[in-house]
Scaffold this motif. Sequence first.
Motif, PDB file in Angstrom:
ATOM      1  N   VAL A  40      -6.189   8.311  -3.901  1.00  0.00           N
ATOM      2  CA  VAL A  40      -5.040   7.866  -3.105  1.00  0.00           C
ATOM      3  C   VAL A  40      -5.301   8.013  -1.607  1.00  0.00           C
ATOM      4  O   VAL A  40      -4.762   7.254  -0.789  1.00  0.00           O
ATOM      5  N   LEU A  41      -6.140   8.963  -1.223  1.00  0.00           N
ATOM      6  CA  LEU A  41      -6.473   9.143   0.188  1.00  0.00           C
ATOM      7  C   LEU A  41      -6.981   7.849   0.804  1.00  0.00           C
ATOM      8  O   LEU A  41      -6.644   7.518   1.953  1.00  0.00           O
ATOM      9  N   ARG A  42      -7.799   7.099   0.083  1.00  0.00           N
ATOM     10  CA  ARG A  42      -8.372   5.866   0.637  1.00  0.00           C
ATOM     11  C   ARG A  42      -7.286   4.827   0.909  1.00  0.00           C
ATOM     12  O   ARG A  42      -7.382   4.058   1.879  1.00  0.00           O
ATOM     13  N   ILE A  43      -6.265   4.746   0.068  1.00  0.00           N
ATOM     14  CA  ILE A  43      -5.197   3.786   0.293  1.00  0.00           C
ATOM     15  C   ILE A  43      -4.299   4.258   1.430  1.00  0.00           C
ATOM     16  O   ILE A  43      -3.808   3.443   2.239  1.00  0.00           O
ATOM     17  N   GLN A  44      -4.076   5.555   1.542  1.00  0.00           N
ATOM     18  CA  GLN A  44      -3.349   6.079   2.706  1.00  0.00           C
ATOM     19  C   GLN A  44      -4.095   5.742   4.001  1.00  0.00           C
ATOM     20  O   GLN A  44      -3.476   5.356   5.004  1.00  0.00           O
ATOM     21  N   GLN A  45      -5.408   5.881   3.971  1.00  0.00           N
ATOM     22  CA  GLN A  45      -6.200   5.574   5.161  1.00  0.00           C
ATOM     23  C   GLN A  45      -6.156   4.089   5.496  1.00  0.00           C
ATOM     24  O   GLN A  45      -6.034   3.708   6.665  1.00  0.00           O
ATOM     25  N   LEU A  46      -6.235   3.235   4.476  1.00  0.00           N
ATOM     26  CA  LEU A  46      -6.192   1.799   4.732  1.00  0.00           C
ATOM     27  C   LEU A  46      -4.856   1.394   5.341  1.00  0.00           C
ATOM     28  O   LEU A  46      -4.811   0.572   6.265  1.00  0.00           O
ATOM     29  N   ALA A  47      -3.766   1.945   4.840  1.00  0.00           N
ATOM     30  CA  ALA A  47      -2.462   1.648   5.424  1.00  0.00           C
ATOM     31  C   ALA A  47      -2.409   2.089   6.883  1.00  0.00           C
ATOM     32  O   ALA A  47      -1.876   1.373   7.748  1.00  0.00           O
ATOM     33  N   ALA A  48      -2.974   3.260   7.182  1.00  0.00           N
ATOM     34  CA  ALA A  48      -2.987   3.745   8.560  1.00  0.00           C
ATOM     35  C   ALA A  48      -3.836   2.850   9.457  1.00  0.00           C
ATOM     36  O   ALA A  48      -3.465   2.562  10.602  1.00  0.00           O
ATOM     37  N   LEU A  49      -4.966   2.398   8.957  1.00  0.00           N
ATOM     38  CA  LEU A  49      -5.829   1.511   9.737  1.00  0.00           C
ATOM     39  C   LEU A  49      -5.155   0.168   9.997  1.00  0.00           C
ATOM     40  O   LEU A  49      -5.338  -0.432  11.068  1.00  0.00           O
ATOM     41  N   THR A  50      -4.373  -0.294   9.045  1.00  0.00           N
ATOM     42  CA  THR A  50      -3.655  -1.551   9.241  1.00  0.00           C
ATOM     43  C   THR A  50      -2.566  -1.381  10.292  1.00  0.00           C
ATOM     44  O   THR A  50      -2.387  -2.246  11.169  1.00  0.00           O
ATOM     45  N   ARG A  51      -1.834  -0.287  10.249  1.00  0.00           N
ATOM     46  CA  ARG A  51      -0.809  -0.028  11.266  1.00  0.00           C
ATOM     47  C   ARG A  51      -1.428   0.116  12.656  1.00  0.00           C
ATOM     48  O   ARG A  51      -0.807  -0.258  13.659  1.00  0.00           O
ATOM     49  N   ALA A  52      -2.652   0.649  12.690  1.00  0.00           N
ATOM     50  CA  ALA A  52      -3.316   0.841  13.984  1.00  0.00           C
ATOM     51  C   ALA A  52      -3.949  -0.445  14.498  1.00  0.00           C
ATOM     52  O   ALA A  52      -4.488  -0.463  15.613  1.00  0.00           O
TER      53      ALA A  52
ATOM     54  N   LEU B  95       0.828  -1.204   0.000  1.00  0.00           N
ATOM     55  CA  LEU B  95       0.000   0.000   0.000  1.00  0.00           C
ATOM     56  C   LEU B  95       0.863   1.255   0.000  1.00  0.00           C
ATOM     57  O   LEU B  95       0.562   2.227  -0.713  1.00  0.00           O
ATOM     58  N   ASP B  96       1.935   1.256   0.786  1.00  0.00           N
ATOM     59  CA  ASP B  96       2.825   2.423   0.823  1.00  0.00           C
ATOM     60  C   ASP B  96       3.455   2.685  -0.542  1.00  0.00           C
ATOM     61  O   ASP B  96       3.579   3.839  -0.979  1.00  0.00           O
ATOM     62  N   ARG B  97       3.852   1.612  -1.222  1.00  0.00           N
ATOM     63  CA  ARG B  97       4.440   1.786  -2.554  1.00  0.00           C
ATOM     64  C   ARG B  97       3.401   2.285  -3.544  1.00  0.00           C
ATOM     65  O   ARG B  97       3.705   3.094  -4.429  1.00  0.00           O
ATOM     66  N   ASP B  98       2.166   1.805  -3.387  1.00  0.00           N
ATOM     67  CA  ASP B  98       1.101   2.264  -4.274  1.00  0.00           C
ATOM     68  C   ASP B  98       0.828   3.750  -4.050  1.00  0.00           C
ATOM     69  O   ASP B  98       0.636   4.508  -5.009  1.00  0.00           O
ATOM     70  N   VAL B  99       0.799   4.178  -2.798  1.00  0.00           N
ATOM     71  CA  VAL B  99       0.605   5.593  -2.484  1.00  0.00           C
ATOM     72  C   VAL B  99       1.738   6.425  -3.074  1.00  0.00           C
ATOM     73  O   VAL B  99       1.510   7.473  -3.701  1.00  0.00           O
ATOM     74  N   HIS B 100       2.969   5.963  -2.880  1.00  0.00           N
ATOM     75  CA  HIS B 100       4.120   6.700  -3.392  1.00  0.00           C
ATOM     76  C   HIS B 100       4.019   6.865  -4.911  1.00  0.00           C
ATOM     77  O   HIS B 100       4.270   7.953  -5.445  1.00  0.00           O
ATOM     78  N   GLY B 101       3.641   5.801  -5.595  1.00  0.00           N
ATOM     79  CA  GLY B 101       3.492   5.890  -7.041  1.00  0.00           C
ATOM     80  C   GLY B 101       2.405   6.853  -7.452  1.00  0.00           C
ATOM     81  O   GLY B 101       2.570   7.630  -8.406  1.00  0.00           O
ATOM     82  N   SER B 102       1.272   6.836  -6.749  1.00  0.00           N
ATOM     83  CA  SER B 102       0.174   7.749  -7.090  1.00  0.00           C
ATOM     84  C   SER B 102       0.575   9.200  -6.888  1.00  0.00           C
ATOM     85  O   SER B 102       0.213  10.075  -7.679  1.00  0.00           O
ATOM     86  N   LEU B 103       1.327   9.471  -5.817  1.00  0.00           N
ATOM     87  CA  LEU B 103       1.749  10.843  -5.554  1.00  0.00           C
ATOM     88  C   LEU B 103       2.792  11.324  -6.558  1.00  0.00           C
ATOM     89  O   LEU B 103       2.896  12.526  -6.814  1.00  0.00           O
ATOM     90  N   ARG B 104       3.541  10.404  -7.132  1.00  0.00           N
ATOM     91  CA  ARG B 104       4.500  10.778  -8.185  1.00  0.00           C
ATOM     92  C   ARG B 104       3.787  11.089  -9.490  1.00  0.00           C
ATOM     93  O   ARG B 104       4.342  11.783 -10.358  1.00  0.00           O
ATOM     94  N   GLY B 105       2.589  10.542  -9.665  1.00  0.00           N
ATOM     95  CA  GLY B 105       1.796  10.839 -10.852  1.00  0.00           C
ATOM     96  C   GLY B 105       2.473  10.407 -12.133  1.00  0.00           C
ATOM     97  O   GLY B 105       2.809   9.239 -12.326  1.00  0.00           O
TER      98      GLY B 105
END
Length: 665
Positions: A487-499, A423-433
Amino acid sequence: MVSQRRVVVVGAGPRGLSAVERLTAQAAQTRARVHIDLVDPFPPGAGHVWRTDQSLLFLMNTPSLFPTVIAPDGALAVDPLAEVRNMSFDRWRRGVVDGSITPVSALDQAERDALEALTSQDFPPRAIYGRYLEWIFTTLNNHLPSNVTLTVHRAEAVDAWVHEEARHRYAVELAGGQSIPADAVVLALGHLDAHLRPGQKELVDGAAEHGLTYWPPTVPADAPWADLPEQETVLVRGMGLNFCDALAQLTEGRSGTFEPDKYNPERLIYRPSGKEPHIVAGSRRGTPYRAKPQLEGYYAHTLETRFFTLEAVQNLLDTSSEQLSFERDLWPLIRKDANWNYYRVLARTSPDAFTQPAGEFLRKLDAILLDDDGARWSQRVEALVTASVVPGRQLQQERLARPFEDVNFDSHDEYAAAVVHYLDRDVHGSLRGEDDPVKMAISSLNAARTVLKCVLAEAGISDSSWVNELRRDFEPFVEGLASGPPVLRIQQLAALTRAGVVRFLGPEPRFVVDRNEGCFVAASPWVSDTPVRARWLIEAMSPANDVHRNISPLLSNMHERGLVRGKLMETRDGASPVTSTGLDVSASARREDTALGGLTLGTGAFAYRVVGQKDAVEPGIFVLGLQLSSVQWGVSIAAEADSPAHLGARTLADADQVAQAILAD
């Protein structure tokens, strides 16, 4: 005096709204006298899915700049009424914010805040899009030309039949017994409830037997989210867009909060409220849909579409006597574009990923892709990439959608760690556009979908190719990549998994009822850990779009009367035909056999009429939207703002053809 045409439009969501808009615009030009009866138990414009009373936590999966129900000037032969011309969602949004447009009903503070925070690139709440649809309908209704009248019926249509000897050929019955006469009927039914699959019925029976709770597929806004317990394990099947809605309701919807991670700007931190359930999710892929990249527009500006173009497909049609095959003719062109866009970006951003000069690699790749050598190009590209690209930086298209295929894990925690990294890699890729090679390959696939929709609607492919190659293989592959959430939803899912709020079952999970223990049990063959047990299981998916499984009384009764039928498609092996998910339809302008020659792509939109028993085409019953899935692909995708009629605005062009056919009859 010219008689008045009576038209019943069943369904008041976006497709029904488009039918009303086109009928109104066409009648304004021709001066034909028309009465429209719009039938739907839900509010006109927004309909069921986009109704305005749903939670603002439910987001669209397209940015503000994309959707519309109004064609741009010049896209259709007859422009919309002046009061709604060029009114895409994004233009409406800006007008509401600057005060030049007044919503139909006053916005509350949360809605105003949501609208003011939106940009063209942001993903709006579905309820806010419903406000736009509501405004379009109300504006049309308030400015009908004198020769058009409209009546709204807040009821369900339950039957329709032919009156052979009556003044009006058809009658549509509403729940409660009222009958409406019609010269034409437009079925714009949208999402319908559906019968459960056998495995789902077993879960229903097991839940009833042991006092468990099972939620079948449903529209997220219809689900009673407050009924799910706090701090108990809840199994969730499906990790697509409805999964994002479920997470939003069960976290932010229960007073949990997300905040930026001050040590990593790409990450969020979740602060639980203590009211969340323990969510354990599973799907065939084992991972959620990939996040959409952050782009200035809907498509990447630097994307190069060289191979899968209307011109290339036109050449195939002109030079071959065979009907198109997706796997043989179309998929290779789509793959070529994805490869080219991936390695172009990789060469620009990471020249160290190549064992030879990046420019030299691209020249060799270009020569292979341009060489018309049949199927050998794929093997030649693979050999070039193996010899020239560092392992781990090579494009593996199959892994894009199923990253953990054939990978074993020893525990749920180990799998969760792997998913979070993904998920983190997916977020990073989305933010790079546009600087991310993977996201540009996916953007290439997304752009291909628009061309593919035109090709399939106008030229078609063989039945066996449609069933076995397009729907079974390509559709789930591309949806998991190109139909993802912001991308916000994937950032949130990663945060929920860490929590610790969310855990994952693994790929290909199985859900059953353990009748000895009286609970649901779920496990993945790829994760060697204790199966997860729970008393709650929800399906995070909408009801299937399948006319043979839906429980619409209207379609059921029309089928019994012989007015409609599902389309049968021949299978590859010549065995018994496969039942399509859509209605059997005919279009007078449609050339069914592309082998006859003379077809020009990009020129056709169609007035689809239903086909009933004995191959009878019913001249005055038309279909728009989801129930056209037997002849069109991507039928749930909204019309694209500022797009040509034959591409992104095809749903509006089809509605225009229906209006023309009705008024010309």
